[in-house]
Design an enzyme around this catalytic site. Structure first.
Site, PDB file in Angstrom:
ATOM      1  CD  GLU A 300       1.869   7.293   7.867  1.00  0.00           C
ATOM      2  OE1 GLU A 300       1.773   7.199   6.627  1.00  0.00           O
ATOM      3  OE2 GLU A 300       2.091   6.315   8.609  1.00  0.00           O
ATOM      4  NE  ARG A 304      -0.032   7.128   4.387  1.00  0.00           N
ATOM      5  CZ  ARG A 304      -0.917   6.241   4.798  1.00  0.00           C
ATOM      6  NH1 ARG A 304      -2.079   6.124   4.180  1.00  0.00           N
ATOM      7  NH2 ARG A 304      -0.665   5.465   5.839  1.00  0.00           N
ATOM      8  CG  ASP A 433       9.185  -0.122   9.181  1.00  0.00           C
ATOM      9  OD1 ASP A 433       9.378   0.999   9.672  1.00  0.00           O
ATOM     10  OD2 ASP A 433       8.090  -0.457   8.701  1.00  0.00           O
ATOM     11  CD  GLU A 569       4.428  -3.451   4.293  1.00  0.00           C
ATOM     12  OE1 GLU A 569       4.272  -2.226   4.469  1.00  0.00           O
ATOM     13  OE2 GLU A 569       3.479  -4.280   4.400  1.00  0.00           O
ATOM     14  CB  THR A 658       8.929   3.942   2.802  1.00  0.00           C
ATOM     15  OG1 THR A 658       8.681   2.715   3.503  1.00  0.00           O
ATOM     16  CG2 THR A 658       8.156   5.088   3.431  1.00  0.00           C
TER      17      THR A 658
END
Length: 669
Positions: A300, A304, A433, A569, A658
C-alpha cells in the site's frame, strides 16, 4: 537442307532461307527455329474470333497489372523509405491492426560507458502538453528542445485520432508465438541492464510552443467540482491525515503519512487545480516526515506514496517529490531481507525492520508482485540499481514456481520457503488481481523486451478463459469467477473489473485481437454490476446466476457484500475502452456512475463516503469514510474518461500503476 529448299512450297508454311548450317538441324523437331515456325503456324490456324479473345485477355491482364502496381506501390514505397532511426517493430497478428507502441524518446547518454539502461527524457519529468495544467509558480522542467522535437516527429502519426487502430503491419522475425499471437520485439527499446544512468542536472529551459489545448468538457467540469467538494472536506477536517471521515467531520489514520493528500497530488495536477496543488506541495515540503516509528504495509505504501511521489515528480518537474520518493524507497527496502527474497508485508520505516503479519509468515501474491513498476522507476531515476534488483528477483522467482494452473497463481506465498501456499484456489480478485496487471505493465514499461513477463501474462489469460470464464442468465453476461479445488464459484469481486482495461491495453500494445473482444464483453458485465442495482452503484462482490430463474436478474448480492467503497476499477476500464475505441457509450456509463456517486455518497459539508447498502436508495447506510483512492484513482479516471485529448496522459508514453499514478514508459535513446 537440299530437300527442304527444293520441295514445292506448301500453303500453310512460310518460306524462309536457311543458313548453310541449318542443314545439320533440318531433321531436329525441337530446334528453336522449328518451334517458332510451329507456334506461328498454329496461331494462323486459329479463327479471327479465337485470336481476338486471346488478344483481349492479354490486354486485360496488362491493365490489371498497371492498376495493381499503382495501388500497392505507394504504401510499399513509404514503408521501405522509412529511416532506420524512426523504424519501430510492431507485432504481426492476423486480424488485428495495431496501435503504435510506446514512442517516448530518451535523452542522449552523456557517457556511453554507463551502459544501455533505458532512459526517459529527462531523467526528469514530462510536461503535459497543456499550458493550463499545473501551478504556474512552479519551475517546470520539460525535456530538452531537441528531444521534444524528435518526440513530436516520431509521434506525429499517432496523435491525430483518439483511437489509433489502422496502422501498417510490419513483417519481422518473431520472438514469441503464443496460440496464434505473434509478438515482435520493439526495436526502439532496450532491456534493463545492471547499470543505470545517474540523472543529469538540467537547467530550466523555456518550454516550446505547444499545440492548442483541447477544451475541457462539461462532464470534466463536473469531475473538477466533485474533486473540489471532496478536497474541501479533507482540508477542513482531515488535513495532513490519512483519510477523511466526512460525516463525523474528523479523520482516521492508517500510517499517519497523509495518504489522501499524496494520492491526490497528480490528480490535482492533471485537473489543473493550481491552488490546491500548491498548498499540498507546501505540506509535503514542510510536514511529510518518514522518520517515524510506524509500521506500514509494503504494497500500500509503495503504490500510494512512492507511486504518487514519482508520478507527481514526472508531471511537475519538482525535485522535492523525487527526494521524498528516494527517502520512502530506501526505508521500504528492509522488507526484502528474507530467506527467499520474497518481501515481508510490513515495514517499520523508522526503525528499519520488517516482519510478516502476526498470524502468518505468508505474503499475498498480489502484494509482492505489484510493487515492481515503482521500484524499477526509482532505480532508473536515482541510478541505484538495488531497488530494481530486489523486485526483479521476486518476479524471476515467481516465474519459475510450480503450483500454477495454466498461468493462474495461488493467492499466498511463503516468505521463508518462497513457495506458493494454500494451493488450489485461483481468483482474479483480492490477493491476486494486480499480479496479472503488473505482468503486462512491466513488459510495457520496460520497452516490451522482458519476454518472461509477457509469456506469463499470455498464459494467465488463457488460464482465465479455460477455467474462470462463464456466462450468466438471463442476459448471458461474460464474467470471471473463482476456482477452489476444482469447484467453480460464480463469485466476482468488483476488483476484477480492472481486467477489461488491462486486456484492452494489451491489445493496444500488439497482443491478440480476441483480448479486445473479451474486454468488450467484460466491461459490459462490470457496467451491469452497477445498472442492475437499486442505487446504480456496484457492491463489493456479486454472484452471478448460471441458470435462468423467473424474477431474478443476472446479479445476486449477499448482505455481507453489498457495500460500496467508491472503488475505481470499472471507471478505470471505461477510460481504457473509450481511449482505444472512441465509443461514446463508455463515457455515458461513466457519467451515470458519477451521478450516482453524487446522489448517494456525497456529504453536504464536504467529502464523499463509502456506503454499506447499495440496494437501499432511501438509506444507503453511509460508512463515514472516504478512501484515499477516491481522489487518487476514481475521480482521476473519470476526468480522463470524459476527455477527448489522447495527449492527456498519452498511453503510448505512460503506464498507470495500480493506484492510477502514471509512470513513464522507458524508451532507449
Amino acid at each position: 537442307s537440299a530437300t527442304a529448299t527444293t520441295s514445292p512450297p506448301r500453303r500453310d508454311f512460310i518460306s524462309v532461307t536457311l543458313s548453310p548450317e541449318a542443314g545439320v538441324l533440318s531433321g531436329y523437331n525441337n530446334s528453336k527455329a522449328w518451334r517458332r515456325r510451329s507456334c506461328w503456324r498454329k496461331w494462323k490456324q486459329l479463327s479471327r474470333l479465337q485470336r481476338s479473345i486471346i488478344l483481349f485477355l492479354f490486354a486485360a491482364l496488362a491493365v490489371c497489372g498497371v492498376i495493381s502496381y499503382t495501388s500497392v506501390g505507394e504504401p510499399w514505397k513509404s514503408l521501405t523509405n522509412k529511416s532506420l532511426d524512426d523504424q519501430r517493430t510492431e507485432p504481426e497478428i492476423p486480424g488485428l491492426k495495431l496501435a503504435n507502441p510506446a514512442v517516448l524518446p530518451a535523452p542522449q547518454k552523456a557517457d556511453a560507458n554507463l551502459g544501455d539502461y533505458p532512459e526517459l527524457s529527462p531523467q526528469k519529468p514530462l510536461k503535459l502538453p497543456h499550458g493550463r495544467r499545473g501551478p504556474s509558480n512552479l519551475q517546470i522542467k520539460p525535456p530538452q528542445r531537441d528531444v521534444r522535437l524528435k518526440m513530436q516527429q516520431d509521434t506525429s502519426r499517432i496523435v491525430e485520432e483518439p483511437v489509433q487502430a489502422k496502422k501498417e503491419e510490419k513483417t519481422e522475425k518473431s520472438v514469441i508465438s503464443w496460440r496464434g499471437a505473434v509478438i515482435e520485439p520493439d526495436q526502439s527499446t532496450e532491456p534493463p541492464s545492471s547499470k543505470i544512468k545517474e540523472p543529469e542536472k538540467h537547467s530550466s529551459v523555456e518550454a516550446e510552443e505547444q499545440k492548442e489545448p483541447v477544451p475541457i468538457t462539461e462532464r470534466q467540469l463536473a469531475v473538477i467540482e466533485a474533486f473540489r467538494h471532496a478536497w474541501k472536506g479533507y482540508k477542513e477536517f482531515a488535513w495532513g491525515h490519512d483519510e477523511l471521515k466526512p460525516l463525523s467531520k474528523s479523520y482516521s489514520e492508517w500510517f499517519g503519512l497523509g495518504l489522501t493528500l499524496i494520492d491526490a497530488l497528480d490528480t490535482m495536477w492533471i485537473l489543473g487545480l493550481k491552488e490546491e496543488f500548491e498548498e499540498a506541495r507546501k505540506w509535503v515540503a514542510n510536514d511529510l516526515v518518514f522518520d517515524k516509528n510506524v509500521d506500514v504495509n509494503l504494497f500500500e505504501s509503495t503504490i500510494r506514496i512512492l507511486g504518487g511521489l514519482l508520478s507527481t515528480y514526472h508531471l511537475s518537474g519538482d525535485s522535492l517529490f523525487l527526494e521524498k520518493a528516494k527517502d520512502i524507497g530506501n526505508r521500504l527496502m528492509p522488507a526484502f531481507r528474507t530467506p527467499s527474497k520474497i518481501p515481508y508485508s510490513d515495514v517499520n520505516i523508522g526503525q528499519g525492520t520488517a516482519h510478516p503479519p502476526r498470524w502468518t509468515s505468508d505474503s499475498t501474491v498480489a502484494e509482492v508482485t505489484s510493487i515492481q513498476l515503482e521500484f524499477r522507476e526509482l532505480s532508473r531515476l536515482t541510478g541505484d540499481e538495488k531497488f530494481q534488483k530486489a523486485v526483479d528477483e521476486v518476479m524471476k522467482h515467481v516465474h519459475t514456481l510450480s503450483g500454477k494452473n495454466d498461468g493462474l497463481v495461488p493467492m499466498f506465498i511463503n516468505t521463508n520457503s518462497g513457495q506458493f501456499t494454500h494451493l488450489g484456489v485461483y481468483t482474479l480478485g483480492a490477493r491476486a488481481d494486480s499480479y496479472y496487471e503488473y505482468l503486462l505493465k512491466q513488459w510495457i514499461q520496460g520497452g516490451k523486451k522482458e519476454n518472461d513477463l509477457l509469456e506469463d501474462y499470455m498464459r494467465a489469460i488463457e488460464g482465465v478463459k479455460k477455467h474462470l470464464l462463464q456466462r450468466s442468465q438471463p442476459k448471458k453476461l461474460t464474467f470471471v469467477g473463482e476456482l477452489a479445488h476444482g469447484h467453480f464459484s460464480a463469485k466476482m469481486d468488483h476488483l476484477v473489473c480492472f481486467l477489461p482495461g488491462t486486456l484492452a491495453l494489451g491489445a493496444h500494445n500488439g497482443l491478440t485481437a480476441d483480448h479486445m473482444k473479451l474486454a468488450e464483453a467484460l466491461i459490459e458485465t462490470c457496467y451491469q454490476m452497477y445498472a442492475q442495482v437499486e442505487t446504480g452503484l456496484s457492491p463489493e462482490i456479486v454472484h452471478f446466476n448460471l441458470h435462468a430463474q423467473k424474477g431474478h436478474k443476472d446479479v445476486e448480492i449477499k448482505p455481507a457484500d453489498r457495500h460500496n467503497l467508491l472503488r475505481p476499477e470499472t471507471v478505470e476500464s471505461l477510460f481504457y475502452m473509450y481511449r482505444f475505441t472512441g465509443d461514446k457509450k463508455y463515457q455515458d456509463w461513466g457519467w451515470e456512475i458519477l451521478q450516482n456517486f453524487n446522489k448517494y455518497t456525497r456529504v453536504p459539508t464536504g467529502g464523499y463516503t463509502s456506503i454499506n447498502n447499495v440496494q437501499n436508495p432511501s438509506n444507503p447506510e453511509p460508512r463515514d469514510k472516504m478512501e484515499s483512492f477516491f481522489l487518487g484513482e476514481t475521480l482521476k479516471y473519470m476526468f480522463l474518461l470524459f476527455s477527448d485529448d489522447i495527449d492527456l496522459i498519452n498511453l503510448d508514453k505512460f503506464v498507470f500503476n495500480t493506484e492510477a499514478h502514471p509512470l513513464p514508459i522507458w524508451v532507449a535513446a
